[in-house]
Enzyme design. Structure first.
Site, PDB file in Angstrom:
ATOM      1  N   LEU A  62      59.458 102.417  44.887  1.00  0.00           N
ATOM      2  CA  LEU A  62      60.799 102.471  44.300  1.00  0.00           C
ATOM      3  C   LEU A  62      61.397 103.839  44.602  1.00  0.00           C
ATOM      4  O   LEU A  62      60.770 104.868  44.325  1.00  0.00           O
ATOM      5  CB  LEU A  62      60.765 102.237  42.789  1.00  0.00           C
ATOM      6  CG  LEU A  62      62.136 102.183  42.099  1.00  0.00           C
ATOM      7  CD1 LEU A  62      62.145 101.126  41.001  1.00  0.00           C
ATOM      8  CD2 LEU A  62      62.554 103.531  41.517  1.00  0.00           C
ATOM      9  N   SER A  90      71.996 105.420  48.405  1.00  0.00           N
ATOM     10  CA  SER A  90      73.280 105.042  49.004  1.00  0.00           C
ATOM     11  C   SER A  90      73.586 105.842  50.262  1.00  0.00           C
ATOM     12  O   SER A  90      74.386 105.425  51.099  1.00  0.00           O
ATOM     13  CB  SER A  90      74.420 105.210  47.989  1.00  0.00           C
ATOM     14  OG  SER A  90      74.531 106.560  47.576  1.00  0.00           O
ATOM     15  N   ASP A 122      70.660 103.520  37.655  1.00  0.00           N
ATOM     16  CA  ASP A 122      71.366 104.759  37.325  1.00  0.00           C
ATOM     17  C   ASP A 122      70.402 105.634  36.539  1.00  0.00           C
ATOM     18  O   ASP A 122      70.011 105.293  35.421  1.00  0.00           O
ATOM     19  CB  ASP A 122      72.611 104.435  36.488  1.00  0.00           C
ATOM     20  CG  ASP A 122      73.397 105.676  36.089  1.00  0.00           C
ATOM     21  OD1 ASP A 122      72.976 106.797  36.443  1.00  0.00           O
ATOM     22  OD2 ASP A 122      74.436 105.534  35.408  1.00  0.00           O
ATOM     23  N   TYR A 142      72.505 124.546  39.869  1.00  0.00           N
ATOM     24  CA  TYR A 142      71.670 123.665  40.692  1.00  0.00           C
ATOM     25  C   TYR A 142      70.235 124.191  40.720  1.00  0.00           C
ATOM     26  O   TYR A 142      69.283 123.427  40.551  1.00  0.00           O
ATOM     27  CB  TYR A 142      72.229 123.569  42.115  1.00  0.00           C
ATOM     28  CG  TYR A 142      71.401 122.682  43.014  1.00  0.00           C
ATOM     29  CD1 TYR A 142      71.457 121.292  42.888  1.00  0.00           C
ATOM     30  CD2 TYR A 142      70.560 123.222  43.986  1.00  0.00           C
ATOM     31  CE1 TYR A 142      70.688 120.476  43.707  1.00  0.00           C
ATOM     32  CE2 TYR A 142      69.788 122.419  44.798  1.00  0.00           C
ATOM     33  CZ  TYR A 142      69.858 121.043  44.659  1.00  0.00           C
ATOM     34  OH  TYR A 142      69.093 120.235  45.465  1.00  0.00           O
TER      35      TYR A 142
END
Length: 316
Positions: A7, A12, A64, A154
């Site tokens: 998984l 995308s 999500d 970040y």
């Protein structure tokens, strides 16, 4: 060889897409890949890249990482909830002076990059523990080891990931689980392009003149050159990730870019932590011309290396 269920989040585009397709195309069909993304509206690019593997060794699902319900629904839709390899790749970036960023923007980065991983493992880890089998692979960053100018939030999210994984790895050993951090440097993807474009459009009015000038004329000015010289492709990172996944004894940490290794090595060379900060300061503010010339030299070496490789390949 028994086919392993994989998984992957954030498929995308970029690293997630490249890795999903590479694993699905394995000639021996070693993997059944569940490539997931936040919204299926963006699945067209992956469908095109997957080609004949779609519906066979690759399936696309919605997941999500910012929603526990979404994660549970996705994991429960997989036969017997059996996941042999989970790759946590979904993430987002943020650059710029913190004075110009909202707390909500910062929370979103932390929620995606750090808590997204935590939510994912809260759902998958118990099953792996019961089976005493599984490999957890996290696409982290060298910025989880060494902070970089104007990447404060970040870097903080990736430092959190690294600390979380260092702690979890000890427990994982008890359950015979493997845990690996893949740490790329600069990667040329749509992810990075969006971060750069958002940085270019940032409203700097909340920052003082010197800080705004530093961001615009030092950081942004050198951003493209650094990526051109040191940047890897998503396919490069996918290659490294598969090598780690297939390793008999996969490493806990794996840096993908040897050109970037000296930067992170500074962190371990000085227990006080002064050496990397002082080095970066001098490189940015005192020796910027030497730094720029060095990048151009490395760029030339890489170009010549690629050219000679291509010539050898052609002659064969």
């Amino acid at each position: 060889m028994t086919q392993k269920t994989v998984l992957i989040t954030g498929c995308s585009s970029g690293i997630g897409l490249a890795l999903a397709v590479k694993m699905a195309r394995d000639e021996q069909k070693k993997f059944k890949v569940y490539a997931t993304m936040r919204t299926l509206d963006k699945k067209e690019k992956l469908e095109k890249a997957a080609g004949s593997t779609l519906g066979k060794t690759l399936e696309i699902k919605k997941l999500d990482v910012c929603s526990e319900e979404s994660i549970k629904l996705c994991v429960s839709s997989i036969p017997d909830r059996k996941i042999d390899i989970v790759v946590s790749n979904a993430g987002m970036g943020l650059i710029g002076p913190i004075e110009c960023q909202t707390i909500e923007e910062m929370k979103t980065v932390m929620d995606t990059n750090f808590f997204g991983l935590v939510r994912l493992l809260k759902e998958i880890l118990p099953d792996m523990k019961k089976r005493k089998s599984g490999h957890i692979v996290i696409i982290s960053s060298v910025m989880g080891i060494q902070g970089i100018l104007f990447n404060d939030i970040y870097a903080a999210s990736k430092f959190a990931v690294e600390g979380f994984c260092e702690s979890l790895a000890i427990q994982a050993l008890k359950f015979r689980l493997q845990l690996s951090l893949i740490e790329p440097g600069p990667v040329i993807t749509d992810f990075e392009r969006k971060v750069f474009e958002d940085g270019m459009k940032m409203d700097l009015s909340a920052a003082d003149e010197e800080t705004a000038d530093m961001f615009t004329n030092i950081y942004i000015k050198n951003y493209k050159q650094i990526f051109q010289v040191l940047g890897q492709s998503a396919e490069d990172i996918a290659e490294h990730a598969v090598t780690v996944i297939l390793a008999e004894n996969p490493p806990f940490r794996h840096q993908t870019n040897t050109l970037y290794t000296p930067v992170t090595t500074l962190k371990y060379a000085d227990p006080n932590g002064d050496l990397p900060i002082d080095t970066f300061y001098k490189m940015v503010f005192q020796h910027d011309k030497i730094f720029s010339a060095s990048l151009n030299f490395v760029k030339l070496l890489r170009w010549r290396s690629r050219k000679s490789f291509d010539l050898r390949k052609a002659s064969q």
